[in-house]
Scaffold this active site. Structure first.
Site, short mmCIF file in Angstrom:
data_model
loop_
_atom_site.label_atom_id
_atom_site.label_comp_id
_atom_site.label_asym_id
_atom_site.label_seq_id
_atom_site.Cartn_x
_atom_site.Cartn_y
_atom_site.Cartn_z
CG LEU A 153 98.32 -64.72 -39.53
CD1 LEU A 153 98.32 -66.25 -39.54
CD2 LEU A 153 98.56 -64.21 -40.97
CD GLU A 174 94.78 -56.39 -44.70
OE1 GLU A 174 94.70 -56.89 -45.83
OE2 GLU A 174 93.85 -55.78 -44.16
N1 COS Z 1 98.81 -68.73 -52.05
C1 COS Z 1 98.84 -70.08 -51.97
N2 COS Z 1 99.83 -70.76 -51.35
C2 COS Z 1 100.81 -70.05 -50.77
C3 COS Z 1 100.85 -68.65 -50.81
C4 COS Z 1 99.80 -67.98 -51.50
N3 COS Z 1 99.74 -66.65 -51.58
N4 COS Z 1 101.95 -68.22 -50.17
C5 COS Z 1 102.59 -69.32 -49.73
N5 COS Z 1 101.90 -70.42 -50.09
C6 COS Z 1 102.26 -71.83 -49.83
C7 COS Z 1 103.62 -72.15 -50.44
O1 COS Z 1 103.51 -72.56 -51.77
C8 COS Z 1 104.11 -73.26 -49.53
O2 COS Z 1 103.50 -74.47 -49.94
P1 COS Z 1 104.33 -75.87 -49.87
O3 COS Z 1 104.35 -76.23 -48.42
O4 COS Z 1 103.53 -76.79 -50.72
O5 COS Z 1 105.68 -75.60 -50.41
C9 COS Z 1 103.51 -72.91 -48.16
O6 COS Z 1 102.41 -72.04 -48.43
C10 COS Z 1 104.53 -72.20 -47.29
O7 COS Z 1 104.98 -71.06 -48.02
P2 COS Z 1 106.40 -70.39 -47.79
O8 COS Z 1 107.45 -71.46 -47.70
O9 COS Z 1 106.59 -69.32 -48.81
O10 COS Z 1 106.19 -69.78 -46.33
P3 COS Z 1 107.08 -68.80 -45.46
O11 COS Z 1 107.02 -69.28 -44.06
O12 COS Z 1 108.44 -68.64 -46.09
O13 COS Z 1 106.29 -67.41 -45.50
C11 COS Z 1 105.44 -65.32 -46.33
C12 COS Z 1 105.89 -66.77 -46.62
C13 COS Z 1 106.56 -64.44 -45.84
C14 COS Z 1 104.94 -64.82 -47.68
C15 COS Z 1 104.29 -65.33 -45.32
O14 COS Z 1 104.76 -65.70 -44.05
C16 COS Z 1 103.60 -63.98 -45.18
O15 COS Z 1 102.77 -63.63 -46.01
N6 COS Z 1 103.95 -63.20 -44.15
C17 COS Z 1 103.28 -61.94 -43.86
C18 COS Z 1 102.09 -62.22 -43.03
C19 COS Z 1 101.21 -61.03 -42.93
O16 COS Z 1 100.75 -60.48 -43.90
N7 COS Z 1 100.95 -60.64 -41.69
C20 COS Z 1 100.09 -59.53 -41.45
C21 COS Z 1 99.09 -59.90 -40.44
S1 COS Z 1 97.64 -60.49 -41.07
S2 COS Z 1 96.55 -58.87 -41.10
#
Ligand code: COS
Length: 384
Positions: free
Chosen positions: A124, A363
């Site tokens: 990712l 993560e």
């Molecule tokens: N389960 C299901 N759907 C989800 C979700 C989850 N856990 N988290 C977000 N979504 C959905 C939202 O509901 C939204 O849907 P809609 O388009 O219908 O509104 C869509 O995904 C986008 O979500 P959001 O607007 O919250 O996205 P952001 O860009 O603001 O990002 C975070 C949200 C910060 C939570 C995300 O970017 C994240 O998890 N970042 C960290 C990534 C990570 O862990 N990186 C480590 C590397 S991988 S080892």
């Protein structure tokens, strides 16, 4: 504390404990020193069927769940977080196929994964997309019956060593998060190469590498789910994996506590073992209490996930943030209890403190976890 494990869970715990004692502890220092990938240990885990723990029986696995995976990960982490990361990242890379793969994809990939024949990685993160997961720039363009991938993934655990990669790429940048799609890319596909191998502070035996896609053509059938589902697949994958990161925190903290406690009982100063001094006792008491609290939370969340609850995003973020902040405190305090000895490479807590730091970062950083929890609280309140 009794966590009411069933016979299978007790057996898994004891099996991994035995592997950790006999196969991991004797080599962990050398693996760290040489930054050597733990292939021999991976073979032992494969022979013990541990790669198939969470894979359904119909695909050659043992059909267990998140709790069993957490038990195994905790015991591996107690001995070496580098080894545990390699094992846990394999599960992380498998979840997209397990949760969203077609029957054909599951039949093709899961049996080899369960047997530990082929390692998996999850791709990712990119140079400009870490916490901002929707900001990825790797593209996948449909051309006839193939997708053409271009871009670079960064800091990919198991990169280079894994043979199967679950990759998130943009199929339609104009749609933001909804324009991301997940794909399976196999090692050896023309146009898919490995870049820089990172030199790290801790978990040095695990592989962390760049993935480079340069007009890499993959069959259209390698799409996981459908176009536009990639961001959700990534989020659900992380929801499933984060209790496991919590288990890593519990395991490494337990390992560090045991080292510090045993040292404190033997080390004599002012004519007494230092464990008899209240200043040291209170540190050890806090460490033991915090580990137990984190363990209870991690197991609860794992059981919650295994019950088939649809949305446990908030709970898995809570387990990750609580257990990994705890792990950083406990490993740091283990070094403190052991004083000069703790700082020396001769004792394992020096490595444990270096290793623990990554848990607050990978993560999803612990700052991102708090955002996730905060957003979930607001959403829940709005529904009432
Ligand atoms: N389960 C299901 N759907 C989800 C979700 C989850 N856990 N988290 C977000 N979504 C959905 C939202 O509901 C939204 O849907 P809609 O388009 O219908 O509104 C869509 O995904 C986008 O979500 P959001 O607007 O919250 O996205 P952001 O860009 O603001 O990002 C975070 C949200 C910060 C939570 C995300 O970017 C994240 O998890 N970042 C960290 C990534 C990570 O862990 N990186 C480590 C590397 S991988 S080892």
């Amino acid at each position: 504390m009794d966590y009411f494990f069933n016979e299978d869970q007790i057996m898994i715990k004891e099996l991994v404990q035995q592997i950790a004692e006999e196969k991991i502890k004797p080599v962990r220092e050398e693996l760290d020193e040489k930054e050597e990938f733990p292939w021999e240990i991976m073979k032992v885990l494969a022979q013990s069927d541990l790669f198939g723990l969470f894979v359904p029986e119909q695909y050659g696995g043992l059909g267990k769940g998140c709790l069993e995976l957490c038990i195994a990960v905790e015991e591996l982490s107690r001995a070496c977080l580098g080894v545990a990361t390699t094992y846990a990242a394999n599960a992380l890379g498998t979840y997209p196929i397990l949760l969203y793969g077609s029957e054909e994809q599951k039949n093709k990939y899961l049996p080899d994964i369960a047997a530990g024949k082929r390692l998996v990685a999850f791709g990712l993160t990119e140079p400009n997309a870490g916490s901002d997961a929707a900001g990825i720039q790797t593209t996948a363009k449909l051309n006839g019956n193939e997708y053409i991938l271009n871009g670079t993934k960064q800091w990919i655990t198991n990169g280079g060593e894994a043979e199967i990669y679950a990759i998130i790429a943009m199929t339609d940048k104009s749609k933001g998060a909804r324009g991301a799609t997940a794909f399976i890319v196999e090692k050896g596909t023309p146009g898919f190469q490995f870049g820089k191998k990172e030199k790290k502070m801790g978990i040095r035996c695990s592989s962390t590498r760049e993935l480079i896609f340069d007009s890499c053509r993959i069959p259209r059938g390698n799409i996981i789910g459908k176009e536009g589902l990639g961001f959700i697949i990534a989020m659900k994958t992380l929801d499933n994996a984060r209790a496991g990161v919590g288990a890593q925190g519990v395991g490494i903290a337990q390992g560090a506590f045991e080292e510090a406690f045993s040292f404190a009982r033997k080390r004599v100063q002012f004519g007494h073992p230092i464990v008899s001094f209240q200043a040291v006792q209170h540190m050890l008491a806090d460490m033991a209490t915090e580990i137990e609290a984190a363990r209870a939370l991690v197991y609860s969340v794992a059981r919650f996930a295994d019950m088939g609850v649809k949305d446990f995003t908030k709970e898995s973020a809570m387990a990750k943030v609580f257990a990994t902040d705890m792990a950083m405190r406990v490993t740091t305090n283990a070094v403190q209890v052991m004083g000069g000895s703790g700082y020396m490479r001769e004792y394992p807590v020096e490595k444990m403190m270096r290793d623990a730091k990554i848990l607050q970062i990978y993560e999803g950083t612990n700052q991102i976890q708090r955002n996730v929890i905060g957003q979930a609280l607001i959403r829940e309140a709005a529904k009432k």
